[in-house]
Design a protein around this motif. Structure first.
Motif, mmCIF file in Angstrom:
data_model
loop_
_atom_site.group_PDB
_atom_site.id
_atom_site.type_symbol
_atom_site.label_atom_id
_atom_site.label_comp_id
_atom_site.label_asym_id
_atom_site.label_seq_id
_atom_site.Cartn_x
_atom_site.Cartn_y
_atom_site.Cartn_z
ATOM 1 N N MET A 26 0.846 -1.191 -0.098
ATOM 2 C CA MET A 26 0.020 0.094 -0.130
ATOM 3 C C MET A 26 0.960 1.143 0.175
ATOM 4 S SD MET A 26 -3.468 -0.694 0.286
ATOM 5 C CE MET A 26 -4.169 0.493 1.199
ATOM 6 N N GLN A 27 1.882 1.372 0.828
ATOM 7 C CA GLN A 27 2.689 2.231 0.964
ATOM 8 C C GLN A 27 3.573 2.781 -0.471
ATOM 9 O OE1 GLN A 27 5.673 2.196 3.855
ATOM 10 N NE2 GLN A 27 6.025 4.329 4.033
ATOM 11 N N SER A 28 3.906 1.538 -1.258
ATOM 12 C CA SER A 28 4.687 1.763 -2.400
ATOM 13 C C SER A 28 3.884 2.185 -3.417
ATOM 14 C CB SER A 28 5.246 0.193 -2.816
ATOM 15 O OG SER A 28 5.792 0.303 -3.873
ATOM 16 N N SER A 29 2.407 1.571 -3.460
ATOM 17 C CA SER A 29 1.600 2.199 -4.574
ATOM 18 C C SER A 29 1.219 3.832 -4.223
ATOM 19 C CB SER A 29 0.318 1.307 -4.310
ATOM 20 O OG SER A 29 -0.884 1.624 -5.203
ATOM 21 N N MET A 30 0.999 4.037 -2.908
ATOM 22 C CA MET A 30 0.852 5.413 -2.602
ATOM 23 C C MET A 30 2.016 6.223 -2.840
ATOM 24 S SD MET A 30 -2.104 6.927 -1.585
ATOM 25 C CE MET A 30 -1.891 8.872 -1.997
ATOM 26 N N ALA A 31 3.137 5.897 -2.820
ATOM 27 C CA ALA A 31 4.412 6.532 -3.254
ATOM 28 C C ALA A 31 4.357 6.727 -4.785
ATOM 29 C CB ALA A 31 5.727 6.006 -2.766
ATOM 30 N N ALA A 32 3.971 5.901 -5.639
ATOM 31 C CA ALA A 32 4.058 5.919 -6.839
ATOM 32 C C ALA A 32 3.076 6.960 -7.274
ATOM 33 C CB ALA A 32 3.769 4.697 -7.666
ATOM 34 N N TRP A 33 1.679 6.811 -6.763
ATOM 35 C CA TRP A 33 0.833 7.952 -7.012
ATOM 36 C C TRP A 33 1.124 9.358 -6.648
ATOM 37 C CZ3 TRP A 33 -4.891 7.524 -8.153
ATOM 38 C CH2 TRP A 33 -5.141 6.378 -8.757
ATOM 39 N N ILE A 34 2.000 9.314 -5.693
ATOM 40 C CA ILE A 34 2.082 10.924 -5.311
ATOM 41 C C ILE A 34 3.280 11.364 -6.157
ATOM 42 C CG2 ILE A 34 3.645 11.970 -3.313
ATOM 43 C CD1 ILE A 34 1.839 10.228 -1.504
ATOM 44 N N LYS A 35 4.271 10.537 -6.532
ATOM 45 C CA LYS A 35 5.457 10.977 -7.539
ATOM 46 C C LYS A 35 4.810 11.260 -8.698
ATOM 47 C CE LYS A 35 9.420 9.390 -9.835
ATOM 48 N NZ LYS A 35 10.270 8.264 -10.190
ATOM 49 N N TRP A 36 3.640 10.573 -9.168
ATOM 50 C CA TRP A 36 3.026 10.896 -10.514
ATOM 51 C C TRP A 36 2.196 12.200 -10.371
ATOM 52 C CZ3 TRP A 36 -2.030 11.843 -12.007
ATOM 53 C CH2 TRP A 36 -2.153 12.114 -13.403
#
Length: 111
Positions: A26-36
């Motif tokens: 979940m944390q990794s997925s959220m980090a990718a969304w935030i970066k995008w």
């Protein structure tokens, strides 16, 4: 600038995805969304929205189970071509069978 609703489609229900993901996933997925999002906001306006889950399909003939694959939404404002280019790199598309629909929000004359 035009305003758009972004619909995220997935073969896996949002609630199932969240329930079956580890905290690290979940944390990794959220980090990718935030970066995008940070990259997207250099040229367009982006509002998060929320995960969604289809509940029912209502027609004039009654209520049935929905087969909608919509799993979330966001809002974007900007030039259509720029938004489409940004969406091509959206982390949601890393999920198997995922897609994104872009819907333009039209103004209603006289309202």
């Amino acid at each position: 600038m035009a305003k758009y609703m972004v619909l995220y489609n997935s073969k896996v229900k949002a609630s199932d995805n969240m329930a079956n993901s580890t905290p690290e996933e979940m944390q990794s997925s959220m980090a990718a969304w935030i970066k995008w999002k940070e990259e997207a906001e250099k040229t367009v306006k982006f509002d998060w929205g929320l995960p969604l889950q289809a509940v029912a399909r209502v027609t004039s003939k009654g209520i049935d189970e929905s087969d909608s694959q919509i799993s979330g939404h966001s809002f974007m404002e900007g030039e259509k071509e720029e938004i489409l280019e940004l969406l091509k790199t959206h982390p949601h598309l890393d999920r198997p069978g995922a897609s994104i629909d872009l819907l333009e929000m039209l103004s209603m004359p006289g309202v």
